[in-house]
Design a protein around this motif. Structure first.
Motif, PDB file in Angstrom:
ATOM      1  N   GLY A 243       0.821  -1.151  -0.053  1.00 21.44           N
ATOM      2  CA  GLY A 243      -0.044   0.054  -0.043  1.00 21.44           C
ATOM      3  C   GLY A 243       0.902   1.212  -0.108  1.00 21.44           C
ATOM      4  O   GLY A 243       1.963   1.163  -0.018  1.00 21.44           O
ATOM      5  N   ALA A 244       0.139   2.253   0.129  1.00 22.54           N
ATOM      6  CA  ALA A 244       0.737   3.724  -0.018  1.00 22.54           C
ATOM      7  C   ALA A 244       1.729   3.819   0.982  1.00 22.54           C
ATOM      8  O   ALA A 244       3.150   4.205   1.000  1.00 22.54           O
ATOM      9  N   THR A 245       1.204   3.714   2.386  1.00 23.70           N
ATOM     10  CA  THR A 245       1.902   3.863   3.682  1.00 23.70           C
ATOM     11  C   THR A 245       3.227   3.242   3.614  1.00 23.70           C
ATOM     12  O   THR A 245       4.500   3.848   3.787  1.00 23.70           O
ATOM     13  N   ASN A 246       3.222   1.874   3.222  1.00 21.76           N
ATOM     14  CA  ASN A 246       4.492   1.289   3.366  1.00 21.76           C
ATOM     15  C   ASN A 246       5.358   1.537   2.154  1.00 21.76           C
ATOM     16  O   ASN A 246       6.552   1.421   2.373  1.00 21.76           O
ATOM     17  N   THR A 247       4.966   2.005   1.027  1.00 16.16           N
ATOM     18  CA  THR A 247       5.770   2.609  -0.179  1.00 16.16           C
ATOM     19  C   THR A 247       6.561   3.890   0.273  1.00 16.16           C
ATOM     20  O   THR A 247       7.526   3.797  -0.100  1.00 16.16           O
TER      21      THR A 247
ATOM     22  N   GLY B 264       5.683   6.962  -2.868  1.00 14.88           N
ATOM     23  CA  GLY B 264       4.554   6.849  -2.168  1.00 14.88           C
ATOM     24  C   GLY B 264       3.590   7.474  -2.562  1.00 14.88           C
ATOM     25  O   GLY B 264       2.330   7.404  -2.597  1.00 14.88           O
ATOM     26  N   ILE B 265       3.711   8.941  -3.145  1.00 11.91           N
ATOM     27  CA  ILE B 265       2.749   9.805  -3.872  1.00 11.91           C
ATOM     28  C   ILE B 265       2.173   9.008  -4.931  1.00 11.91           C
ATOM     29  O   ILE B 265       0.855   9.261  -5.120  1.00 11.91           O
ATOM     30  N   ALA B 266       3.040   8.417  -5.749  1.00 18.19           N
ATOM     31  CA  ALA B 266       2.604   7.917  -7.190  1.00 18.19           C
ATOM     32  C   ALA B 266       1.530   6.821  -6.472  1.00 18.19           C
ATOM     33  O   ALA B 266       0.396   6.488  -7.315  1.00 18.19           O
TER      34      ALA B 266
ATOM     35  N   MET C 299      -0.074   6.282  -3.883  1.00 15.75           N
ATOM     36  CA  MET C 299      -1.355   6.647  -3.225  1.00 15.75           C
ATOM     37  C   MET C 299      -2.376   7.226  -4.201  1.00 15.75           C
ATOM     38  O   MET C 299      -3.596   6.876  -4.200  1.00 15.75           O
ATOM     39  N   VAL C 300      -2.013   8.072  -5.184  1.00 20.97           N
ATOM     40  CA  VAL C 300      -2.644   8.859  -6.034  1.00 20.97           C
ATOM     41  C   VAL C 300      -3.278   7.616  -7.211  1.00 20.97           C
ATOM     42  O   VAL C 300      -4.434   7.723  -7.318  1.00 20.97           O
ATOM     43  N   LEU C 301      -2.644   6.539  -7.633  1.00 24.85           N
ATOM     44  CA  LEU C 301      -3.151   5.524  -8.410  1.00 24.85           C
ATOM     45  C   LEU C 301      -4.044   4.713  -7.604  1.00 24.85           C
ATOM     46  O   LEU C 301      -4.969   4.119  -8.181  1.00 24.85           O
ATOM     47  N   ASP C 302      -3.872   4.455  -6.398  1.00 25.29           N
ATOM     48  CA  ASP C 302      -4.711   3.633  -5.561  1.00 25.29           C
ATOM     49  C   ASP C 302      -6.019   4.250  -5.397  1.00 25.29           C
ATOM     50  O   ASP C 302      -7.167   3.714  -5.336  1.00 25.29           O
ATOM     51  N   ILE C 303      -5.885   5.662  -5.241  1.00 25.11           N
ATOM     52  CA  ILE C 303      -7.375   6.297  -4.990  1.00 25.11           C
ATOM     53  C   ILE C 303      -8.141   6.391  -6.548  1.00 25.11           C
ATOM     54  O   ILE C 303      -9.353   6.120  -6.411  1.00 25.11           O
ATOM     55  N   LEU C 304      -7.112   6.304  -7.538  1.00 22.96           N
ATOM     56  CA  LEU C 304      -7.824   6.342  -8.913  1.00 22.96           C
ATOM     57  C   LEU C 304      -8.568   5.188  -9.164  1.00 22.96           C
ATOM     58  O   LEU C 304      -9.653   5.128  -9.747  1.00 22.96           O
ATOM     59  N   LYS C 305      -7.932   4.086  -8.735  1.00 22.75           N
ATOM     60  CA  LYS C 305      -8.417   2.695  -8.566  1.00 22.75           C
ATOM     61  C   LYS C 305      -9.860   2.596  -8.229  1.00 22.75           C
ATOM     62  O   LYS C 305     -10.943   2.184  -8.913  1.00 22.75           O
TER      63      LYS C 305
ATOM     64  N   GLY D 184      -2.751  -4.798  -0.095  1.00 21.97           N
ATOM     65  CA  GLY D 184      -2.706  -3.709   1.130  1.00 21.97           C
ATOM     66  C   GLY D 184      -3.711  -3.580   2.005  1.00 21.97           C
ATOM     67  O   GLY D 184      -4.421  -4.420   1.912  1.00 21.97           O
ATOM     68  N   LYS D 185      -3.926  -2.684   2.688  1.00 21.40           N
ATOM     69  CA  LYS D 185      -5.203  -2.213   3.660  1.00 21.40           C
ATOM     70  C   LYS D 185      -6.344  -1.948   3.009  1.00 21.40           C
ATOM     71  O   LYS D 185      -7.278  -1.617   3.671  1.00 21.40           O
ATOM     72  N   GLY D 186      -6.077  -1.103   1.777  1.00 20.89           N
ATOM     73  CA  GLY D 186      -7.289  -0.624   0.913  1.00 20.89           C
ATOM     74  C   GLY D 186      -7.895   0.627   1.371  1.00 20.89           C
ATOM     75  O   GLY D 186      -8.816   1.228   0.924  1.00 20.89           O
ATOM     76  N   ILE D 187      -6.890   1.420   2.227  1.00 18.45           N
ATOM     77  CA  ILE D 187      -7.335   2.624   2.697  1.00 18.45           C
ATOM     78  C   ILE D 187      -7.405   3.727   1.501  1.00 18.45           C
ATOM     79  O   ILE D 187      -8.423   4.590   1.138  1.00 18.45           O
ATOM     80  N   ALA D 188      -6.455   3.914   0.658  1.00 24.35           N
ATOM     81  CA  ALA D 188      -6.486   4.884  -0.676  1.00 24.35           C
ATOM     82  C   ALA D 188      -7.505   4.441  -1.400  1.00 24.35           C
ATOM     83  O   ALA D 188      -8.296   5.260  -2.291  1.00 24.35           O
ATOM     84  N   THR D 189      -7.644   3.224  -1.825  1.00 19.24           N
ATOM     85  CA  THR D 189      -8.675   2.555  -2.708  1.00 19.24           C
ATOM     86  C   THR D 189     -10.035   2.845  -2.092  1.00 19.24           C
ATOM     87  O   THR D 189     -10.998   3.391  -2.988  1.00 19.24           O
ATOM     88  N   LEU D 190     -10.224   2.878  -0.885  1.00 18.53           N
ATOM     89  CA  LEU D 190     -11.490   2.938  -0.293  1.00 18.53           C
ATOM     90  C   LEU D 190     -11.928   4.409  -0.371  1.00 18.53           C
ATOM     91  O   LEU D 190     -13.006   4.842  -0.437  1.00 18.53           O
ATOM     92  N   PHE D 191     -10.981   5.440  -0.239  1.00 17.62           N
ATOM     93  CA  PHE D 191     -11.137   6.687  -0.134  1.00 17.62           C
ATOM     94  C   PHE D 191     -11.684   7.098  -1.437  1.00 17.62           C
ATOM     95  O   PHE D 191     -12.336   7.926  -1.681  1.00 17.62           O
TER      96      PHE D 191
END
Length: 216
Positions: A43-47, A56-58, A60-66, A116-123
């Motif tokens: 996930g983004a945090t571990n990245t 990490g930013i990349a 996070m943004v891509l996981d949110i976009l997913k 991962g834990k899915g927080i960015a995708t959940l957001f």
């Protein structure tokens, strides 16, 4: 009865969620599988922790976009399958797509079902469903992070703020959003069980996103 279009959207949502951005970015640009370092999560945090700020930013943004993209697949078939965009039926389908995308992130078919834990995708899902409540989540996350320096606590607090803001701030008339918000709270508690245990014992690591990457 589920149509072929609905089923295709559900499969597509899972595949979107299954894109292991942290794993692929780590392997493609750093020759590293982030799951072998830090917390072991993709996930983004571990990245951020393992590969640094840019990666990490990349991620996070891509996981949110997913999550955002998967949830908005509902619009492609909303008129033929669910009727008016703001109906309960449409909200149910939109939220189902988002939850399936989160499941894809947690158990990605493209990365051996170790996600991962899915927080960015959940957001991303929340952003697509209720942008005002999503902004409240961001504010809560940032405040808790600045005060505590715990990403896990910030994520949990932000997740719980979603149903509370939907109910008490925005008075949403669409009950499924409230119900799914409560389900989100349960999901966050389950995926952060170890973090909660470490928080209670005072052993949870605080983060500093601006330090140099650490691979040891």
């Amino acid at each position: 009865m589920i149509s072929i279009y609905s089923l295709s959207a559900l499969v597509a949502a899972y595949l979107f969620g299954s894109i292991p951005t942290a794993v692929w970015i780590g392997q493609a640009f750093y020759g590293i599988d982030v799951r072998e370092y830090g917390s072991g999560n993709a996930g983004a945090t571990n990245t951020f922790r393992v590969l640094g700020k840019k990666a990490g930013i990349a991620v996070m943004v891509l996981d949110i976009l997913k999550g955002w993209t998967a949830t908005n697949l509902a619009y492609l078939i909303g008129l033929s399958v669910t009727g008016p965009q703001h109906s309960v039926q449409f909200a149910n389908y939109q939220l189902a797509l988002g939850i399936i995308a989160v499941m894809g992130h947690l158990f990605p078919v493209f990365a051996g079902f170790r996600g991962g834990k899915g927080i960015a995708t959940l957001f991303g899902m929340i952003l697509a469903v209720h942008i005002e409540a999503a902004m409240v989540c961001v504010v809560v996350f940032l405040i808790v992070l600045l005060v505590s320096k715990y990403v896990s606590l910030s994520s949990i607090s932000a997740g719980f703020s979603f149903p509370l803001s939907v109910i008490f701030l925005f008075h949403s008339p669409i009950r499924p959003i409230v119900v799914y918000g409560m389900c989100i709270c349960v999901l966050i508690l389950v995926t952060h069980q170890k973090n909660i245990e470490r928080l209670l014992k005072g052993k949870e690591a605080k983060v500093n996103f601006f330090r140099k990457k650490q691979l040891d």
